[in-house]
Design a protein around this motif. Structure first.
Motif, PDB file in Angstrom:
ATOM      1  N   ARG A 196       1.138   2.310  10.226  1.00 55.65           N
ATOM      2  CA  ARG A 196       0.024   3.267  10.152  1.00 55.65           C
ATOM      3  C   ARG A 196       0.548   4.678   9.876  1.00 55.65           C
ATOM      4  N   GLN A 197       1.616   5.048  10.556  1.00 57.68           N
ATOM      5  CA  GLN A 197       2.182   6.379  10.374  1.00 57.68           C
ATOM      6  C   GLN A 197       2.774   6.556   8.976  1.00 57.68           C
ATOM      7  N   ARG A 198       3.464   5.528   8.500  1.00 58.45           N
ATOM      8  CA  ARG A 198       4.028   5.593   7.147  1.00 58.45           C
ATOM      9  C   ARG A 198       2.919   5.691   6.102  1.00 58.45           C
ATOM     10  N   ALA A 199       1.841   4.945   6.303  1.00 62.14           N
ATOM     11  CA  ALA A 199       0.718   5.004   5.370  1.00 62.14           C
ATOM     12  C   ALA A 199       0.051   6.377   5.410  1.00 62.14           C
ATOM     13  N   GLU A 200      -0.104   6.915   6.592  1.00 66.68           N
ATOM     14  CA  GLU A 200      -0.725   8.237   6.736  1.00 66.68           C
ATOM     15  C   GLU A 200       0.082   9.301   5.991  1.00 66.68           C
ATOM     16  N   ALA A 201       1.399   9.143   5.993  1.00 64.04           N
ATOM     17  CA  ALA A 201       2.271  10.114   5.327  1.00 64.04           C
ATOM     18  C   ALA A 201       2.050  10.152   3.814  1.00 64.04           C
ATOM     19  N   VAL A 202       1.533   9.054   3.250  1.00 65.80           N
ATOM     20  CA  VAL A 202       1.259   9.033   1.808  1.00 65.80           C
ATOM     21  C   VAL A 202      -0.246   9.044   1.530  1.00 65.80           C
TER      22      VAL A 202
ATOM     23  N   VAL B  31       0.851  -1.197   0.000  1.00 66.47           N
ATOM     24  CA  VAL B  31       0.000   0.000   0.000  1.00 66.47           C
ATOM     25  C   VAL B  31       0.886   1.246   0.000  1.00 66.47           C
ATOM     26  N   ILE B  32       1.852   1.257   0.902  1.00 66.10           N
ATOM     27  CA  ILE B  32       2.763   2.395   1.024  1.00 66.10           C
ATOM     28  C   ILE B  32       3.567   2.567  -0.256  1.00 66.10           C
ATOM     29  N   GLY B  33       4.029   1.442  -0.813  1.00 69.13           N
ATOM     30  CA  GLY B  33       4.814   1.502  -2.038  1.00 69.13           C
ATOM     31  C   GLY B  33       4.040   2.024  -3.224  1.00 69.13           C
ATOM     32  N   LEU B  34       2.810   1.546  -3.409  1.00 70.24           N
ATOM     33  CA  LEU B  34       2.012   2.005  -4.546  1.00 70.24           C
ATOM     34  C   LEU B  34       1.651   3.483  -4.395  1.00 70.24           C
ATOM     35  N   SER B  35       1.337   3.892  -3.186  1.00 70.80           N
ATOM     36  CA  SER B  35       1.032   5.308  -2.949  1.00 70.80           C
ATOM     37  C   SER B  35       2.258   6.173  -3.214  1.00 70.80           C
ATOM     38  N   GLY B  36       3.421   5.712  -2.744  1.00 68.96           N
ATOM     39  CA  GLY B  36       4.651   6.455  -2.984  1.00 68.96           C
ATOM     40  C   GLY B  36       5.010   6.523  -4.455  1.00 68.96           C
ATOM     41  N   LEU B  37       4.815   5.409  -5.165  1.00 71.85           N
ATOM     42  CA  LEU B  37       5.088   5.382  -6.604  1.00 71.85           C
ATOM     43  C   LEU B  37       4.174   6.348  -7.347  1.00 71.85           C
ATOM     44  N   ASN B  38       2.895   6.352  -7.000  1.00 75.72           N
ATOM     45  CA  ASN B  38       1.956   7.247  -7.670  1.00 75.72           C
ATOM     46  C   ASN B  38       2.289   8.714  -7.432  1.00 75.72           C
ATOM     47  N   LYS B  39       2.675   9.039  -6.209  1.00 72.95           N
ATOM     48  CA  LYS B  39       3.052  10.416  -5.902  1.00 72.95           C
ATOM     49  C   LYS B  39       4.303  10.816  -6.680  1.00 72.95           C
ATOM     50  N   ALA B  40       5.242   9.886  -6.803  1.00 75.14           N
ATOM     51  CA  ALA B  40       6.457  10.159  -7.570  1.00 75.14           C
ATOM     52  C   ALA B  40       6.142  10.393  -9.044  1.00 75.14           C
ATOM     53  N   LEU B  41       5.283   9.556  -9.606  1.00 76.93           N
ATOM     54  CA  LEU B  41       4.925   9.709 -11.020  1.00 76.93           C
ATOM     55  C   LEU B  41       4.202  11.030 -11.267  1.00 76.93           C
ATOM     56  N   GLU B  42       3.382  11.453 -10.307  1.00 78.67           N
ATOM     57  CA  GLU B  42       2.705  12.743 -10.432  1.00 78.67           C
ATOM     58  C   GLU B  42       3.731  13.875 -10.429  1.00 78.67           C
ATOM     59  N   GLU B  43       4.715  13.752  -9.572  1.00 76.86           N
ATOM     60  CA  GLU B  43       5.775  14.766  -9.483  1.00 76.86           C
ATOM     61  C   GLU B  43       6.602  14.828 -10.767  1.00 76.86           C
TER      62      GLU B  43
END
Length: 241
Positions: free
Chosen positions: A95-101, A32-44
């Motif tokens: 939970r905290q890492r997920a919240e960050a993304v 979950v954290i990885g996919l969210s991070g990847l999506n944010k990176a691609l948006e950037e």
């Protein structure tokens, strides 16, 4: 000169989107954290002309999981030797890492681990009929499990998830009931294992670069910039790892 090379890299990236295989399991919070991070990176990276086509690929952390599932604390204790206290601390860190993304992770000591083979069959079907919506189904399943505590091995939960992101619920139900795509999912799982994938998430870019783990967006962005430059032959770069 550097500005010229950067412009050239962007132009090449625009004409040839990166091919990204996101190897993961619905039961994996780091996915979950990885996919969210990847999506944010691609948006950037969009303004830089770096784009990608992302396909979700199957991986089962617990392929032998029984239909009734298993309590998460008991499962983590049995599999990794963690105490209930260690398990609780790990859940809070995740939970905290997920919240960050931007993801609402609500795992508790009463959460359960489920068998995900049918979920992977449904995701395979989604890619066959509407590849542009496969990732939406993946995210819906993540939300169903980690936010709402639903049993994502249940056919009713799976078909409801499919319908929620625009798929035909009756057709999804027929896929699950018929056992369709079982062979294809097994073959895909074996393929990624044969390529050395033993933990997830694994982000495989253009079939040759590996970014491992639930990385923050800035790590994904940096790695994808290097890969885009390497693919475009505009700058020397080592494969991301």
């Amino acid at each position: 000169m550097q500005h010229h090379l950067f412009q050239k890299a962007c132009a090449m990236a625009e004409t040839a989107p990166l091919k990204i295989d996101f190897v993961s399991d619905v039961m994996c919070p780091w996915c979950v954290i990885g996919l969210s991070g990847l999506n944010k990176a691609l948006e950037e990276l969009k303004p830089e002309g770096i784009q990608a086509n992302v396909t979700c690929q199957p991986f089962e952390l617990n392929p032998e999981m029984a239909p009734e599932g298993e309590n998460i604390v008991e499962h983590i204790g049995r599999k990794y030797g963690s105490t209930p206290e260690q398990s609780a601390a790990n859940r809070e860190m995740i939970r905290q890492r997920a919240e960050a993304v931007g993801f609402d992770m609500r795992m508790t000591e009463n959460s359960r681990i489920w068998n995900t083979f049918d979920a992977h069959r449904l995701l395979h079907w989604a890619h066959e009929v509407a590849p542009e919506r496969q990732e939406a189904l993946k995210k819906q399943l993540f939300s169903d499990h980690f936010t709402h505590g639903r049993n994502v091995s249940d056919a009713g939960v799976l078909t409801q998830a499919a319908e929620a992101v625009g798929f035909d619920r009756a057709e999804a139900g027929e896929v699950l009931a018929s056992g369709r795509y079982a062979r294809e999912v097994r073959q895909a799982e074996q393929l990624w294992q044969s390529r050395g994938i033993s933990s997830v998430p694994a982000v495989v870019v253009n079939d040759q670069y590996l970014i491992s783990g639930g990385q923050p967006p800035e790590v994904f962005a940096s790695a994808l910039r290097q890969i885009a430059a390497e693919v475009g032959k505009t700058a020397p770069s080592a494969p991301a790892a």
